[in-house]
Motif scaffolding. Structure first.
Motif, mmCIF file in Angstrom:
data_model
loop_
_atom_site.group_PDB
_atom_site.id
_atom_site.type_symbol
_atom_site.label_atom_id
_atom_site.label_comp_id
_atom_site.label_asym_id
_atom_site.label_seq_id
_atom_site.Cartn_x
_atom_site.Cartn_y
_atom_site.Cartn_z
ATOM 1 N N LEU A 54 0.820 -1.197 0.000
ATOM 2 C CA LEU A 54 0.000 0.000 0.000
ATOM 3 C C LEU A 54 0.861 1.257 0.000
ATOM 4 C CD1 LEU A 54 -2.541 -1.166 2.681
ATOM 5 C CD2 LEU A 54 -2.975 -0.934 0.244
ATOM 6 N N TYR A 55 0.329 2.294 -0.596
ATOM 7 C CA TYR A 55 1.012 3.582 -0.576
ATOM 8 C C TYR A 55 0.995 4.128 0.849
ATOM 9 C CZ TYR A 55 1.793 8.557 -1.178
ATOM 10 O OH TYR A 55 2.262 9.834 -1.065
ATOM 11 N N SER A 56 2.134 4.450 1.362
ATOM 12 C CA SER A 56 2.250 4.916 2.745
ATOM 13 C C SER A 56 2.085 6.435 2.805
ATOM 14 C CB SER A 56 3.613 4.525 3.316
ATOM 15 O OG SER A 56 3.742 4.983 4.632
ATOM 16 N N VAL A 57 1.055 6.867 3.563
ATOM 17 C CA VAL A 57 0.813 8.304 3.714
ATOM 18 C C VAL A 57 1.799 8.858 4.730
ATOM 19 C CG1 VAL A 57 -0.859 10.051 4.424
ATOM 20 C CG2 VAL A 57 -1.635 8.010 3.195
ATOM 21 N N GLU A 58 2.479 9.932 4.363
ATOM 22 C CA GLU A 58 3.429 10.551 5.281
ATOM 23 C C GLU A 58 2.674 11.369 6.324
ATOM 24 O OE1 GLU A 58 7.340 13.498 5.250
ATOM 25 O OE2 GLU A 58 6.340 12.943 3.379
ATOM 26 N N LEU A 59 2.775 10.982 7.593
ATOM 27 C CA LEU A 59 2.050 11.649 8.666
ATOM 28 C C LEU A 59 2.758 12.924 9.087
ATOM 29 C CD1 LEU A 59 1.209 8.551 10.909
ATOM 30 C CD2 LEU A 59 -0.210 9.589 9.129
ATOM 31 N N TYR A 60 1.969 13.837 9.678
ATOM 32 C CA TYR A 60 2.554 15.049 10.235
ATOM 33 C C TYR A 60 3.499 14.660 11.372
ATOM 34 C CZ TYR A 60 -1.272 17.680 7.997
ATOM 35 O OH TYR A 60 -2.149 18.252 7.102
ATOM 36 N N ASP A 61 4.580 15.436 11.538
ATOM 37 C CA ASP A 61 5.424 15.172 12.708
ATOM 38 C C ASP A 61 4.799 15.827 13.942
ATOM 39 O OD1 ASP A 61 6.173 17.909 12.777
ATOM 40 O OD2 ASP A 61 7.861 17.527 11.436
ATOM 41 N N ASN A 62 5.230 15.370 15.113
ATOM 42 C CA ASN A 62 4.616 15.807 16.371
ATOM 43 C C ASN A 62 4.706 17.312 16.601
ATOM 44 O OD1 ASN A 62 3.982 13.179 16.841
ATOM 45 N ND2 ASN A 62 5.412 12.867 18.521
ATOM 46 N N SER A 63 5.842 17.897 16.253
ATOM 47 C CA SER A 63 6.024 19.331 16.486
ATOM 48 C C SER A 63 5.023 20.147 15.661
ATOM 49 C CB SER A 63 7.453 19.758 16.153
ATOM 50 O OG SER A 63 7.760 19.473 14.789
ATOM 51 N N PHE A 64 4.730 19.690 14.439
ATOM 52 C CA PHE A 64 3.764 20.390 13.594
ATOM 53 C C PHE A 64 2.365 20.311 14.216
ATOM 54 C CE2 PHE A 64 0.523 20.416 10.274
ATOM 55 C CZ PHE A 64 0.840 21.579 9.578
ATOM 56 N N LEU A 65 1.987 19.131 14.724
ATOM 57 C CA LEU A 65 0.667 18.949 15.322
ATOM 58 C C LEU A 65 0.515 19.765 16.601
ATOM 59 C CD1 LEU A 65 0.142 15.116 14.744
ATOM 60 C CD2 LEU A 65 -1.003 17.007 13.573
ATOM 61 N N ILE A 66 1.593 19.867 17.387
ATOM 62 C CA ILE A 66 1.548 20.675 18.614
ATOM 63 C C ILE A 66 1.388 22.147 18.267
ATOM 64 C CG2 ILE A 66 2.916 21.457 20.595
ATOM 65 C CD1 ILE A 66 4.084 18.603 20.693
ATOM 66 N N ASP A 67 2.106 22.597 17.235
ATOM 67 C CA ASP A 67 1.995 24.003 16.804
ATOM 68 C C ASP A 67 0.591 24.332 16.302
ATOM 69 O OD1 ASP A 67 4.622 24.449 17.449
ATOM 70 O OD2 ASP A 67 5.390 24.179 15.411
ATOM 71 N N SER A 68 -0.132 23.313 15.833
ATOM 72 C CA SER A 68 -1.487 23.542 15.326
ATOM 73 C C SER A 68 -2.489 23.810 16.441
ATOM 74 C CB SER A 68 -1.955 22.321 14.526
ATOM 75 O OG SER A 68 -2.233 21.229 15.403
ATOM 76 N N ARG A 69 -2.089 23.559 17.716
ATOM 77 C CA ARG A 69 -2.938 23.738 18.907
ATOM 78 C C ARG A 69 -3.995 22.650 19.041
ATOM 79 N NH1 ARG A 69 -0.401 27.696 21.988
ATOM 80 N NH2 ARG A 69 0.426 29.278 20.590
ATOM 81 N N VAL A 70 -4.011 21.697 18.122
ATOM 82 C CA VAL A 70 -4.967 20.597 18.205
ATOM 83 C C VAL A 70 -4.427 19.503 19.117
ATOM 84 C CG1 VAL A 70 -6.144 18.788 16.863
ATOM 85 C CG2 VAL A 70 -5.969 21.110 15.964
ATOM 86 N N PHE A 71 -3.110 19.448 19.268
ATOM 87 C CA PHE A 71 -2.457 18.424 20.096
ATOM 88 C C PHE A 71 -1.583 19.075 21.160
ATOM 89 C CE2 PHE A 71 -3.644 16.102 16.353
ATOM 90 C CZ PHE A 71 -3.907 14.814 16.789
ATOM 91 N N VAL A 72 -1.340 18.324 22.231
ATOM 92 C CA VAL A 72 -0.444 18.766 23.303
ATOM 93 C C VAL A 72 0.536 17.643 23.623
ATOM 94 C CG1 VAL A 72 -2.079 20.362 24.356
ATOM 95 C CG2 VAL A 72 -2.057 17.975 25.092
ATOM 96 N N LYS A 73 1.637 18.004 24.255
ATOM 97 C CA LYS A 73 2.639 17.013 24.635
ATOM 98 C C LYS A 73 2.095 16.111 25.730
ATOM 99 C CE LYS A 73 6.577 20.107 23.801
ATOM 100 N NZ LYS A 73 7.682 20.843 24.461
ATOM 101 N N SER A 74 2.544 14.865 25.716
ATOM 102 C CA SER A 74 2.238 13.935 26.799
ATOM 103 C C SER A 74 3.439 13.032 27.008
ATOM 104 C CB SER A 74 0.995 13.099 26.477
ATOM 105 O OG SER A 74 1.275 12.165 25.454
ATOM 106 N N ARG A 75 3.393 12.236 28.061
ATOM 107 C CA ARG A 75 4.528 11.369 28.377
ATOM 108 C C ARG A 75 4.795 10.361 27.263
ATOM 109 N NH1 ARG A 75 4.187 7.917 33.817
ATOM 110 N NH2 ARG A 75 2.417 7.076 32.657
ATOM 111 N N LYS A 76 3.728 9.900 26.602
ATOM 112 C CA LYS A 76 3.882 8.881 25.561
ATOM 113 C C LYS A 76 3.915 9.477 24.160
ATOM 114 C CE LYS A 76 1.624 5.278 28.292
ATOM 115 N NZ LYS A 76 0.514 4.297 28.339
ATOM 116 N N GLY A 77 4.032 10.772 24.055
ATOM 117 C CA GLY A 77 4.069 11.410 22.735
ATOM 118 C C GLY A 77 3.194 12.644 22.731
ATOM 119 N N ILE A 78 2.060 12.579 21.994
ATOM 120 C CA ILE A 78 1.135 13.712 21.946
ATOM 121 C C ILE A 78 -0.297 13.195 22.044
ATOM 122 C CG2 ILE A 78 2.696 15.153 20.597
ATOM 123 C CD1 ILE A 78 0.988 14.535 18.136
#
Length: 365
Positions: free
Chosen positions: A94-118
């Motif tokens: 299958l074609y692998s979709v390139e996911l956003y990196d964590n720093s980009f998602l945190i900057d979007s304000r939709v995600f926050v840091k957590s112990r296991k990632g975001i």
């Protein structure tokens, strides 16, 4: 190795109304059947669920092979429910979709840091909890300028599962708050999901137990609105049960911070004192003369200053006039008459009880 079908298998599978195309190295299912598969799988996402559904529609899972079944699941996880009638080919990489990196998602304000990632931010979770399912998670993500496919299926699916079960996910601490309280002298740990205060906080805060938790936190320059209600409730509960079990060590901090906290504590203590004076004023009419005498002696012995803690200001808050205050203090016998009346009353009452008892048990003549 990709599954390679024999001529007999191709002939057999081509007769199925749910197969659109079959070749030696690929199998294409109809859009309608892939939708059925997905709807059954989403109820209980597992290989077992896919196998049971395929069996119920006449497929031999041993003929299809493990790789094809696994790829069906991978396809669902990456693309979600099949749309627009477009078929996916199972059995090929299958074609692998390139996911956003964590720093980009945190900057979007939709995600926050957590112990296991975001994790999803508390604001986004609250919004999803109010609007789902009339507004899909994917649509909400798009409203924040994010491509759902690049966010990742697992994150979206886990949030959907909790929302559909009626379970509101735990509110997270924002990335801004985590950064804001990094290195705070009274905070032991602050992450998106955990907030722990040092023992010294409870030692110094216990005297303010009658205040709201937001007021108590504010004394130590912690904004309660930065913390989820579950965190604030936990702090209040720990404060109520605090037994002073600390090492009595001073908080290490710079002099400016210490001065601000001391100033905050002084203001809070003044407010606390005034609250207690006002409470005394409310119960003053119900006090006995002896209690009023004791109250005036207590006020007299308090440390006083020329302003808030002057005798005049305290008497005003308690509700005792200045003349009554000095009269009570100067009268050594104040309250004694009332006390003697009580003693006499109890003596008479007890005498009558004894008299009636003796009369009842006296022998008749």
């Amino acid at each position: 190795m990709p599954k390679r079908f024999t001529n007999e298998e191709i002939e057999l599978l081509s007769k199925s109304p749910y197969v659109k195309d079959i070749k030696q190295d690929r199998l294409t299912l109809t859009h309608e059947f892939r939708c059925i598969l997905y709807d059954e799988w989403i109820k209980q996402p597992s290989t077992f669920q896919i196998r049971e559904t395929l069996k119920s529609f006449g497929f031999d899972c041993s003929m299809l092979g493990k790789i094809i079944i696994n790829n069906i699941i991978i396809n669902f996880k990456r693309y979600g429910r099949p749309t627009n009638g477009k078929n996916k080919v199972f059995g090929q990489s299958l074609y692998s979709v390139e996911l956003y990196d964590n720093s980009f998602l945190i900057d979007s304000r939709v995600f926050v840091k957590s112990r296991k990632g975001i994790n999803f931010s508390s604001d986004f979770i609250d919004k999803a909890f109010k609007e789902y399912p009339s507004v899909s998670i994917e649509s909400l993500l798009e409203s924040y300028g994010l491509d759902p496919n690049k966010v990742g299926y697992h994150r979206i699916y886990e949030l959907k599962r909790k929302l559909e079960d009626g379970e509101k996910p735990k509110e997270k601490i924002s990335a801004d708050a985590v950064e804001k309280y990094s290195g705070h002298p009274y905070i032991k740990r602050c992450t998106a999901t955990h907030f722990t205060l040092k023992k010294q906080f409870y030692d110094e805060a216990i005297i303010f137990i009658s205040y709201s938790i937001d007021e108590i936190l504010g004394i130590f320059e912690i904004d309660g609105s930065d913390l989820p209600i579950r965190v604030r409730n936990k702090i209040k509960k720990q404060l109520i049960s605090w037994n002073g079990d600390s090492d009595n060590m001073m908080i290490e901090c710079d002099q400016e911070f210490r001065s601000r906290i001391q100033h905050n504590r002084m203001r809070a203590l003044e407010k606390l004192s005034m609250m207690h004076f006002e409470r005394i004023g409310k119960i003053l009419p119900s006090l006995s003369p002896e209690q009023k005498k004791a109250l005036c002696i207590w006020i007299r012995d308090l440390p006083h200053d020329r302003y808030d803690y002057s005798i005049r200001s305290i008497l005003k808050r308690v509700g005792i006039s200045k003349s009554s205050y000095y009269s009570i203090l100067s009268d050594d016998n104040y309250g004694m008459k009332e006390r003697q009346d009580e003693i006499d009353f109890e003596y008479i009452k007890r005498s009558w009880i004894i008299r009636d008892s003796e009369k009842e048990h006296a022998p008749s003549i």
